[in-house]
Design a protein around this motif. Structure first.
Motif, PDB file in Angstrom:
ATOM      1  N   LYS A  36       0.854  -1.188   0.000  1.00  0.00           N
ATOM      2  CA  LYS A  36       0.000   0.000   0.000  1.00  0.00           C
ATOM      3  C   LYS A  36       0.889   1.237   0.000  1.00  0.00           C
ATOM      4  O   LYS A  36       1.431   1.640   1.030  1.00  0.00           O
ATOM      5  N   TYR A  37       1.053   1.842  -1.174  1.00  0.00           N
ATOM      6  CA  TYR A  37       1.978   2.960  -1.334  1.00  0.00           C
ATOM      7  C   TYR A  37       1.235   4.271  -1.599  1.00  0.00           C
ATOM      8  O   TYR A  37       0.038   4.282  -1.850  1.00  0.00           O
ATOM      9  N   ASP A  38       1.995   5.373  -1.535  1.00  0.00           N
ATOM     10  CA  ASP A  38       1.444   6.716  -1.698  1.00  0.00           C
ATOM     11  C   ASP A  38       0.508   7.066  -0.549  1.00  0.00           C
ATOM     12  O   ASP A  38      -0.426   7.844  -0.706  1.00  0.00           O
ATOM     13  N   TYR A  39       0.781   6.478   0.627  1.00  0.00           N
ATOM     14  CA  TYR A  39       0.007   6.756   1.833  1.00  0.00           C
ATOM     15  C   TYR A  39       0.910   7.295   2.935  1.00  0.00           C
ATOM     16  O   TYR A  39       2.111   7.031   2.962  1.00  0.00           O
ATOM     17  N   MET A  40       0.304   8.060   3.832  1.00  0.00           N
ATOM     18  CA  MET A  40       0.993   8.567   5.019  1.00  0.00           C
ATOM     19  C   MET A  40       0.306   8.014   6.268  1.00  0.00           C
ATOM     20  O   MET A  40      -0.923   7.903   6.299  1.00  0.00           O
ATOM     21  N   VAL A  41       1.099   7.659   7.261  1.00  0.00           N
ATOM     22  CA  VAL A  41       0.515   7.223   8.532  1.00  0.00           C
ATOM     23  C   VAL A  41       0.149   8.459   9.347  1.00  0.00           C
ATOM     24  O   VAL A  41       0.823   9.484   9.295  1.00  0.00           O
ATOM     25  N   THR A  42      -0.931   8.364  10.098  1.00  0.00           N
ATOM     26  CA  THR A  42      -1.393   9.494  10.911  1.00  0.00           C
ATOM     27  C   THR A  42      -1.853   8.986  12.279  1.00  0.00           C
ATOM     28  O   THR A  42      -2.096   7.788  12.458  1.00  0.00           O
ATOM     29  N   TRP A  43      -1.980   9.928  13.213  1.00  0.00           N
ATOM     30  CA  TRP A  43      -2.500   9.597  14.541  1.00  0.00           C
ATOM     31  C   TRP A  43      -3.859  10.253  14.683  1.00  0.00           C
ATOM     32  O   TRP A  43      -3.978  11.481  14.657  1.00  0.00           O
ATOM     33  N   GLN A  44      -4.895   9.419  14.816  1.00  0.00           N
ATOM     34  CA  GLN A  44      -6.253   9.931  14.952  1.00  0.00           C
ATOM     35  C   GLN A  44      -7.011   9.077  15.962  1.00  0.00           C
ATOM     36  O   GLN A  44      -6.973   7.844  15.892  1.00  0.00           O
ATOM     37  N   ASN A  45      -7.678   9.749  16.892  1.00  0.00           N
ATOM     38  CA  ASN A  45      -8.538   9.047  17.854  1.00  0.00           C
ATOM     39  C   ASN A  45      -7.800   7.914  18.564  1.00  0.00           C
ATOM     40  O   ASN A  45      -8.288   6.795  18.665  1.00  0.00           O
ATOM     41  N   ARG A  46      -6.570   8.232  19.009  1.00  0.00           N
ATOM     42  CA  ARG A  46      -5.761   7.325  19.817  1.00  0.00           C
ATOM     43  C   ARG A  46      -5.322   6.070  19.067  1.00  0.00           C
ATOM     44  O   ARG A  46      -5.052   5.027  19.672  1.00  0.00           O
ATOM     45  N   GLN A  47      -5.219   6.154  17.745  1.00  0.00           N
ATOM     46  CA  GLN A  47      -4.716   5.021  16.982  1.00  0.00           C
ATOM     47  C   GLN A  47      -4.074   5.502  15.691  1.00  0.00           C
ATOM     48  O   GLN A  47      -4.291   6.630  15.242  1.00  0.00           O
ATOM     49  N   VAL A  48      -3.253   4.637  15.100  1.00  0.00           N
ATOM     50  CA  VAL A  48      -2.610   4.956  13.829  1.00  0.00           C
ATOM     51  C   VAL A  48      -3.575   4.641  12.693  1.00  0.00           C
ATOM     52  O   VAL A  48      -4.149   3.550  12.630  1.00  0.00           O
ATOM     53  N   MET A  49      -3.752   5.610  11.819  1.00  0.00           N
ATOM     54  CA  MET A  49      -4.575   5.440  10.626  1.00  0.00           C
ATOM     55  C   MET A  49      -3.703   5.738   9.410  1.00  0.00           C
ATOM     56  O   MET A  49      -2.561   6.211   9.541  1.00  0.00           O
ATOM     57  N   THR A  50      -4.220   5.493   8.224  1.00  0.00           N
ATOM     58  CA  THR A  50      -3.483   5.821   7.004  1.00  0.00           C
ATOM     59  C   THR A  50      -4.374   6.655   6.092  1.00  0.00           C
ATOM     60  O   THR A  50      -5.579   6.429   6.006  1.00  0.00           O
ATOM     61  N   VAL A  51      -3.751   7.643   5.435  1.00  0.00           N
ATOM     62  CA  VAL A  51      -4.469   8.490   4.489  1.00  0.00           C
ATOM     63  C   VAL A  51      -3.578   8.698   3.265  1.00  0.00           C
ATOM     64  O   VAL A  51      -2.354   8.619   3.372  1.00  0.00           O
ATOM     65  N   PRO A  52      -4.153   8.945   2.110  1.00  0.00           N
ATOM     66  CA  PRO A  52      -3.322   9.264   0.948  1.00  0.00           C
ATOM     67  C   PRO A  52      -2.449  10.484   1.227  1.00  0.00           C
ATOM     68  O   PRO A  52      -2.903  11.452   1.837  1.00  0.00           O
ATOM     69  N   ILE A  53      -1.193  10.430   0.802  1.00  0.00           N
ATOM     70  CA  ILE A  53      -0.279  11.544   1.049  1.00  0.00           C
ATOM     71  C   ILE A  53      -0.847  12.838   0.472  1.00  0.00           C
ATOM     72  O   ILE A  53      -0.794  13.891   1.107  1.00  0.00           O
ATOM     73  N   ALA A  54      -1.404  12.751  -0.736  1.00  0.00           N
ATOM     74  CA  ALA A  54      -1.946  13.948  -1.385  1.00  0.00           C
ATOM     75  C   ALA A  54      -3.025  14.591  -0.535  1.00  0.00           C
ATOM     76  O   ALA A  54      -3.110  15.822  -0.425  1.00  0.00           O
ATOM     77  N   GLU A  55      -3.857  13.776   0.100  1.00  0.00           N
ATOM     78  CA  GLU A  55      -4.933  14.290   0.942  1.00  0.00           C
ATOM     79  C   GLU A  55      -4.373  14.928   2.213  1.00  0.00           C
ATOM     80  O   GLU A  55      -4.851  15.966   2.674  1.00  0.00           O
ATOM     81  N   ALA A  56      -3.330  14.312   2.767  1.00  0.00           N
ATOM     82  CA  ALA A  56      -2.752  14.812   4.016  1.00  0.00           C
ATOM     83  C   ALA A  56      -2.092  16.170   3.829  1.00  0.00           C
ATOM     84  O   ALA A  56      -2.274  17.081   4.636  1.00  0.00           O
ATOM     85  N   ILE A  57      -1.305  16.318   2.780  1.00  0.00           N
ATOM     86  CA  ILE A  57      -0.550  17.557   2.594  1.00  0.00           C
ATOM     87  C   ILE A  57      -1.386  18.665   1.966  1.00  0.00           C
ATOM     88  O   ILE A  57      -0.960  19.817   1.927  1.00  0.00           O
ATOM     89  N   ALA A  58      -2.576  18.311   1.502  1.00  0.00           N
ATOM     90  CA  ALA A  58      -3.459  19.337   0.925  1.00  0.00           C
ATOM     91  C   ALA A  58      -4.097  20.197   1.999  1.00  0.00           C
ATOM     92  O   ALA A  58      -4.584  21.291   1.722  1.00  0.00           O
ATOM     93  N   GLN A  59      -4.080  19.715   3.243  1.00  0.00           N
ATOM     94  CA  GLN A  59      -4.748  20.424   4.332  1.00  0.00           C
ATOM     95  C   GLN A  59      -3.708  20.937   5.321  1.00  0.00           C
ATOM     96  O   GLN A  59      -3.148  20.159   6.092  1.00  0.00           O
ATOM     97  N   TYR A  60      -3.450  22.235   5.255  1.00  0.00           N
ATOM     98  CA  TYR A  60      -2.528  22.865   6.200  1.00  0.00           C
ATOM     99  C   TYR A  60      -3.283  23.140   7.491  1.00  0.00           C
ATOM    100  O   TYR A  60      -4.309  23.817   7.488  1.00  0.00           O
ATOM    101  N   ARG A  61      -2.801  22.616   8.601  1.00  0.00           N
ATOM    102  CA  ARG A  61      -3.548  22.631   9.855  1.00  0.00           C
ATOM    103  C   ARG A  61      -3.096  23.777  10.751  1.00  0.00           C
ATOM    104  O   ARG A  61      -2.059  23.709  11.395  1.00  0.00           O
ATOM    105  N   THR A  62      -3.873  24.825  10.782  1.00  0.00           N
ATOM    106  CA  THR A  62      -3.624  25.936  11.698  1.00  0.00           C
ATOM    107  C   THR A  62      -4.524  25.792  12.920  1.00  0.00           C
ATOM    108  O   THR A  62      -5.314  24.859  13.024  1.00  0.00           O
ATOM    109  N   VAL A  63      -4.411  26.725  13.858  1.00  0.00           N
ATOM    110  CA  VAL A  63      -5.264  26.701  15.047  1.00  0.00           C
ATOM    111  C   VAL A  63      -6.632  27.264  14.684  1.00  0.00           C
ATOM    112  O   VAL A  63      -6.747  28.402  14.230  1.00  0.00           O
ATOM    113  N   ASP A  64      -7.649  26.474  14.876  1.00  0.00           N
ATOM    114  CA  ASP A  64      -9.028  26.901  14.637  1.00  0.00           C
ATOM    115  C   ASP A  64      -9.452  27.826  15.783  1.00  0.00           C
ATOM    116  O   ASP A  64      -9.312  27.469  16.958  1.00  0.00           O
ATOM    117  N   PRO A  65      -9.964  29.023  15.482  1.00  0.00           N
ATOM    118  CA  PRO A  65     -10.425  29.928  16.548  1.00  0.00           C
ATOM    119  C   PRO A  65     -11.488  29.319  17.456  1.00  0.00           C
ATOM    120  O   PRO A  65     -11.724  29.830  18.558  1.00  0.00           O
TER     121      PRO A  65
END
Length: 361
Positions: free
Chosen positions: A313-342
């Protein structure tokens, strides 16, 4: 699945604590499957070299590195391979050299540990050259989309919090306003987390505008209650009250964030006459022993990355969500720049504690 593989691993972009823990986890898991792991030196520069620069990694070699800061493989955050700066000042596309290095080493897959910029470059290389890429997110800024934790963030917060803990005593002893400037690029995650944990009175982040007079009001309120000092934490990317970016330019003409804390100190001194001092934490946030949480996340990411390769399973990035490791497409992960939500929980927490956190428009 299950056959012997030769995989590469590299660290790219700025260093941070926890990188060696991730490398160690990859080597343990991969070698446990009977695979061979090659550590690529200096990120993509190692694949660009002739011959490619690498180190064969064994368990005994990486075991002592669990608590070590930095990266045993070296890294770089300069030189886009698609527009690589040459000695004569020109820019050259050297992407095919990196792709050739990958294939020359006979790699079945490549694990890239990096931030959104590094992962974007690695993915472009992978798409162009048939590289089987798996991504692991790391950045003290914690601004990569779709992951609650990136390697390095928790350690940076711990260091910034400890700095505030120490500055409390000096501020109180000398009746001063002390401003601590922290990293974070264009996101205020370090500032708000450390500010709450370290008992700051004012937290300034790029996502929320502020007013100097409101900061001074906060200082006066504390003085009226007999509290003769004030702690302010500010993210390096915070702008002036008028919205101007504060940067410093070095002798090479390169512009970097820097100076917002001194700007604030001058404004506060002019406004209220308070004796104000500045501490810029800088690269101290990147170094040192990784926190337990960063080591845990790095270990989980390393194992998960190897398992992605094992499953093809390639072109994926591992992530930490809801206390577990998940995987998402790299393109999807880097498309969302995560700033602090007011409307973020930590923003509400800070306001509930009476911390001045700027003014929503």
């Amino acid at each position: 699945m299950g056959e012997c593989k030769r995989i590469g691993i590299l660290t790219s972009g700025g260093d941070c604590s926890g990188l060696n823990a991730a490398i160690r986890a990859v080597v343990h898991c991969a070698c446990g499957k009977g695979w061979e792991v090659l550590g690529i030196r200096q990120a993509t520069l190692g694949l660009m070299a002739h011959p490619p620069q690498f180190t064969k990694l064994e368990i005994d070699q990486v075991d002592p590195l669990l608590t070590s800061g930095g990266t045993m493989l070296g890294t770089t955050n300069k030189g886009d391979p698609f527009a690589f700066p040459m000695p004569d000042g020109s820019l050259c596309d050297r992407s095919e050299e990196i792709i050739a290095g990958y294939h020359q080493l006979g790699l079945d897959a490549l694990i890239g540990i990096g931030g959104d910029g590094s992962l974007a470059i690695l993915r472009r290389l992978a798409q162009q050259g048939g590289i089987n890429l798996v991504g692991i997110p790391k950045t003290i800024d914690n601004d990569i989309g779709i992951t609650e934790h990136a390697i390095g963030f928790d350690t940076a917060v711990n260091i910034a919090t400890e700095a505030l803990d120490r500055l409390h005593f000096t501020a109180a002893s000398h009746s001063r306003v002390i401003i601590l400037e922290v990293m974070g690029r264009d996101a205020g995650h370090i500032a708000i987390a450390a500010g709450i944990a370290g008992g700051a009175d004012v937290i300034l982040i790029p996502e929320i505008p502020y007013r100097i007079d409101r900061i001074c009001d906060k200082i006066k309120q504390r003085q009226d209650k007999g509290k003769n000092y004030c702690l302010i934490i500010v993210s390096e990317a915070v702008r002036t009250q008028e919205g101007e970016t504060v940067t410093m330019t070095n002798r090479l003409g390169q512009s970097r964030y820097g100076g917002i804390s001194q700007y604030l100190a001058d404004q506060i001194s002019d406004c209220i006459g308070a004796e104000t001092r500045v501490t810029v934490l800088g690269h101290i946030q990147r170094g040192g022993t990784a926190s337990p949480l960063d080591r845990l996340v790095a270990a989980a990411f390393g194992v998960a990355a190897v398992n992605l390769i094992d499953n093809g399973k390639y072109d994926y990035m591992v992530t930490w969500q809801n206390r577990q490791v998940m995987t998402v497409p790299i393109a999807e992960a880097i498309a969302q720049y995560r700033t602090v939500d007011p409307e973020d929980t930590l923003v509400k927490t800070a306001r509930g504690l009476g911390i001045y956190l700027g003014d929503l428009q």
